[in-house]
Write a protein that holds these residues in place. Structure first.
Motif, mmCIF file in Angstrom:
data_model
loop_
_atom_site.group_PDB
_atom_site.id
_atom_site.type_symbol
_atom_site.label_atom_id
_atom_site.label_comp_id
_atom_site.label_asym_id
_atom_site.label_seq_id
_atom_site.Cartn_x
_atom_site.Cartn_y
_atom_site.Cartn_z
ATOM 1 N N ALA A 171 0.986 -1.298 0.027
ATOM 2 C CA ALA A 171 -0.111 0.052 -0.021
ATOM 3 C C ALA A 171 0.847 1.345 0.014
ATOM 4 N N LEU A 172 1.731 1.154 0.759
ATOM 5 C CA LEU A 172 2.984 2.202 0.659
ATOM 6 C C LEU A 172 3.774 2.256 -0.138
ATOM 7 N N ASP A 173 4.135 1.340 -1.289
ATOM 8 C CA ASP A 173 4.885 1.058 -2.310
ATOM 9 C C ASP A 173 6.227 1.162 -1.945
ATOM 10 N N LEU A 174 6.743 0.290 -1.144
ATOM 11 C CA LEU A 174 7.774 0.155 -0.319
ATOM 12 C C LEU A 174 8.375 -1.158 -0.936
ATOM 13 N N ASP A 175 9.762 -1.073 -0.726
ATOM 14 C CA ASP A 175 10.470 -2.182 -0.836
ATOM 15 C C ASP A 175 11.134 -2.656 0.315
ATOM 16 N N VAL A 176 11.373 -3.785 0.760
ATOM 17 C CA VAL A 176 12.243 -4.181 1.989
ATOM 18 C C VAL A 176 13.257 -5.446 1.609
ATOM 19 N N ALA A 177 14.390 -4.994 2.427
ATOM 20 C CA ALA A 177 15.510 -6.142 2.046
ATOM 21 C C ALA A 177 16.100 -6.569 3.464
ATOM 22 N N ARG A 178 16.401 -7.589 3.579
ATOM 23 C CA ARG A 178 17.130 -7.945 4.857
ATOM 24 C C ARG A 178 18.705 -7.433 4.899
ATOM 25 N N VAL A 179 18.985 -7.003 5.873
ATOM 26 C CA VAL A 179 20.318 -6.308 5.962
ATOM 27 C C VAL A 179 21.340 -7.272 6.581
ATOM 28 N N GLY A 180 20.583 -8.220 7.724
ATOM 29 C CA GLY A 180 21.505 -8.994 8.338
ATOM 30 C C GLY A 180 20.866 -9.537 9.603
#
Length: 211
Positions: free
Chosen positions: A181-190
């Motif tokens: 809904a917020l047009d975001l990407d999420v990635a695992r840092v560690g």
């Protein structure tokens, strides 16, 4: 004469560091007893987790916003990157924690303002901030709160800025529907197991930002 085995010797911390950790633990425990859902853990985050949390901070990159300063574990790590204290603002609504942060971090602005309306008290303008470092217990909050907090954070972030969040789960602490809904990407840092409980760090960014 008795000889101590080298394996029986305790590793001594510097006195100042030991006192700091002991104080942080007692402060955190007291806050957890009063408001367990707001504090979410009985111990403060480790320095190993803090290093992951501040990896995106550029000491020459401008303002940084920290949400949920607690006892200052992440605050200290942010400043150790070389960021000037006047470039850091820390949101902390627990009055006892806020007093402790003001006592220990001179020059850092401590805001006793809810994260979802931080723009009403922040020194910088929307679009001025390079990174938001969040120690908020998002897993203890509902989706509506996630929308409000993330919307406000990305209002404050400049293009290309990142929202850094840790969680005690292997999955992001924000539901996929909110991310979409917020047009975001999420990635695992560690992840670090040298934290109690073990923690995973995620980076949220706008999909519309340049790569």
């Amino acid at each position: 004469m008795q000889h101590k085995s080298k394996h029986s010797r305790a590793i001594a911390l510097p006195r100042g560091e030991f006192r700091t950790r002991a104080t942080e633990y007692l402060d955190f425990l007291a806050a957890w007893v009063k408001k367990p859902r707001q504090t979410a853990s009985v111990v403060p985050s480790s320095r190993y987790l803090a290093r992951l949390m501040v990896a995106d901070v550029d000491p020459d990159g401008g303002r940084v916003l920290e949400l949920g300063g607690g006892t200052g574990v992440f605050t200290r790590a942010i400043l150790q990157t070389g960021l000037p204290p006047e470039m850091l603002e820390v949101v902390e609504i627990n009055p006892a924690f806020a007093r402790g942060l003001r006592r220990h971090f001179h020059g850092v602005s401590i805001l006793e303002t809810p994260a979802q309306i931080v723009s009403t008290s922040a020194a910088g303008k929307p679009g001025d901030y390079q990174t938001v470092v969040s120690g908020l217990p998002l897993l203890a909050m509902d989706r509506h709160m996630h929308v409000d907090i993330l919307s406000e954070a990305f209002r404050m972030l400049r293009p290309g800025g990142s929202f850094i969040q840790f969680t005690y789960s292997m999955r992001p602490p924000v539901h996929r529907e909110v991310i979409e809904a917020l047009d975001l990407d999420v990635a695992r840092v560690g992840q670090t197991v040298r934290n109690f409980p073990p923690a995973t760090v995620f980076r949220f960014s706008r999909r519309s930002d340049p790569a």
